[in-house]
Design an enzyme around this catalytic site. Structure first.
Site, PDB file in Angstrom:
ATOM      1  N   SER A 134      46.394  40.655  42.844  1.00  0.00           N
ATOM      2  CA  SER A 134      45.294  41.308  42.127  1.00  0.00           C
ATOM      3  C   SER A 134      45.637  41.706  40.697  1.00  0.00           C
ATOM      4  CB  SER A 134      44.833  42.548  42.895  1.00  0.00           C
ATOM      5  OG  SER A 134      44.170  42.160  44.082  1.00  0.00           O
ATOM      6  N   LYS A 167      43.603  39.949  38.097  1.00  0.00           N
ATOM      7  CA  LYS A 167      42.179  40.264  37.899  1.00  0.00           C
ATOM      8  C   LYS A 167      41.841  40.710  36.472  1.00  0.00           C
ATOM      9  CE  LYS A 167      41.399  41.518  42.758  1.00  0.00           C
ATOM     10  NZ  LYS A 167      41.147  42.635  43.703  1.00  0.00           N
ATOM     11  N   TYR A 186      40.002  31.410  43.244  1.00  0.00           N
ATOM     12  CA  TYR A 186      40.429  32.796  43.090  1.00  0.00           C
ATOM     13  C   TYR A 186      41.766  33.029  43.783  1.00  0.00           C
ATOM     14  CZ  TYR A 186      40.840  37.701  44.370  1.00  0.00           C
ATOM     15  OH  TYR A 186      41.332  38.960  44.601  1.00  0.00           O
ATOM     16  N   TYR A 196      41.615  51.084  42.710  1.00  0.00           N
ATOM     17  CA  TYR A 196      40.683  51.108  43.843  1.00  0.00           C
ATOM     18  C   TYR A 196      40.271  52.527  44.262  1.00  0.00           C
ATOM     19  CZ  TYR A 196      42.558  46.348  44.089  1.00  0.00           C
ATOM     20  OH  TYR A 196      42.967  45.085  43.788  1.00  0.00           O
ATOM     21  N   VAL A 250      49.085  43.303  45.950  1.00  0.00           N
ATOM     22  CA  VAL A 250      49.681  43.523  47.271  1.00  0.00           C
ATOM     23  C   VAL A 250      51.039  42.848  47.418  1.00  0.00           C
ATOM     24  CG1 VAL A 250      47.488  43.917  48.439  1.00  0.00           C
ATOM     25  CG2 VAL A 250      48.395  41.581  48.269  1.00  0.00           C
TER      26      VAL A 250
END
Length: 424
Positions: free
Chosen positions: A64, A67, A189, A241, A259
């Site tokens: 992530s 992103k 993705y 988050y 992660v």
């Protein structure tokens, strides 16, 4: 003398090493098999200097952490308004993989959760024969200063277990957010998340964000300043988050986790920080990484809300020169934005009304924001209206052409003292 920064970073790594909490991301088979003891820390300055310690040559996948850069690439090519038509910017307060959309707009709430990231991936401009993931890999390679690669094994591992992301993709296609095949977009993705980096690679990448989109080593403007501002703003509010509020209050640095165990943080105009340690908490954040960021923020005063009163230091010196000491020179330093400009104008308004020659020297400024330039030249016009002769010296070319438009500046190509003799 050897700078103590590397020793300090090693000390922080040692202090945090015994924190053995968290677990590997076992829902991705390849990540469940990594060495949980790997630990690395890197710090970069805006001039591209990198300090690193620990397992700083170990490669891991961005996950992530890719992103924000997919978001930046979409913003750079499509513009902020066009991207906002597809992805919002509001914190979700939900887990990163929650299957949900904004109730009012039917759009993903922000580009950091998976629904928003999948949508953002679909917005990456496709070049002929080049996939979106490959476009992002090339872009990140330019930011990192070396050719990055995909981890094919991690990619295959994630594709086999991508049921939740596929569900999100089909949901996005159903409501019209995605215009193309959701399987293709989700697979792209996932491949984006499988780009391999080291903490030093990520430090190089973060230095561009810290430096307002400019790659210090090459001087290239790789990202527009408004794009960097948009990306860092969303990282600050959404990057961590459903732990974003806790992160903002305790760390106060725009950040993004992955992660695989990495966390990147960028404090604009100051530093970029990267930590890697594979064991993650219930939010998907590296446990040791969070520990290190909290310590660095506290020890180094890096919290975004601990702003320094830079306006008090905009004036480096004021002195007089000339045959009759009738030339007043104002030497500025630092960054000229609203607060600094307001301070400068307040100083200039105290200049006696007697007709004098005034030199405003920008040589030691590092950056002038548009509002700073507008306020500066408005002050110049008012001084001139009071009968002063005013010259703005921009020997380093810190003013942009748009900022100068309609105003006059002097780029000194000789010694300043010799120029001032002519001015007198």
């Amino acid at each position: 003398m050897k700078t103590p920064v590397p020793d300090y970073l090693q000390h922080v790594l040692t202090v945090c090493h015994d924190n053995d909490q968290g677990a590997l991301a076992d829902y991705i088979p390849e990540l469940a098999a990594v060495d949980p003891n790997k630990f690395a820390l890197a710090l970069t300055t805006v001039d591209g200097t990198i300090y690193s310690t620990g397992d700083d040559e170990t490669e891991f996948t961005m996950q992530s952490m890719s992103k924000p850069f997919a978001y930046a690439l979409a913003l750079q090519h499509l513009g902020i308004p066009a991207v906002l038509e597809k992805v919002g910017v509001e914190p979700s307060g939900e887990a990163f993989n929650q299957i949900s959309l904004d109730k009012e707009t039917n759009l993903p709430k922000n580009p950091m959760i998976n629904s928003g990231a999948i949508t953002t991936h679909s917005l990456i401009p496709v070049q002929k024969g080049i996939s979106r993931a490959e476009c992002l890999r090339r872009f990140l390679s330019e930011l990192a200063g070396r050719q990055l690669e995909f981890d094919k094994q991690v990619y295959k591992s994630e594709v086999k277990t991508a049921f939740r992301n596929l569900s999100i993709g089909y949901m996005l296609r159903t409501v019209g957010v995605l215009d193309s095949d959701p399987v293709e977009i989700v697979n792209g993705y996932i491949k984006q998340c499988a780009i391999k980096v080291t903490v030093k690679d990520l430090a190089n990448i973060c230095s561009v964000l810290a430096n307002g989109g400019v790659q210090a080593k090459t001087g290239k403007q790789l990202l527009e300043r408004d794009v960097v501002r948009q990306v860092l703003s969303v990282m600050m509010t959404c990057g961590m988050y459903d732990a974003a509020g806790d992160w903002l209050t305790t760390v106060g640095i725009p950040a993004k986790s992955g992660v695989s165990g990495g966390i990147i943080g960028v404090l604009p105009g100051q530093v970029g920080i990267v930590v890697f340690s594979p064991k993650i908490d219930e939010h998907g954040h590296s446990v040791r990484g969070v520990d290190i960021f909290e310590r660095l923020s506290r020890d180094m005063g890096l919290h975004l809300m601990e702003g320094t009163p830079s306006a008090q230091t905009i004036l480096q010196s004021r002195y007089t020169v000339g045959k009759n000491n009738d030339i007043v020179v104002y030497e500025l330093r630092g960054v000229l934005q609203f607060t600094e400009s307001e301070m400068l104008l307040r100083i200039l308004q105290d200049e006696p009304d007697a007709q004098t020659r005034i030199v405003i020297d920008l040589t030691n400024l590092t950056l002038i924001h548009d509002v700073g330039a507008r306020m500066l030249f408005e002050g110049v016009k008012r001084l001139q209206a009071n009968g002063h002769k005013v010259v703005v010296i921009d020997s380093e070319g810190v003013l942009g052409e748009e900022q100068v438009k309609g105003n006059k500046r002097v780029v000194v190509t000789e010694e300043l003292e010799r120029y001032l003799e002519k001015f007198s």
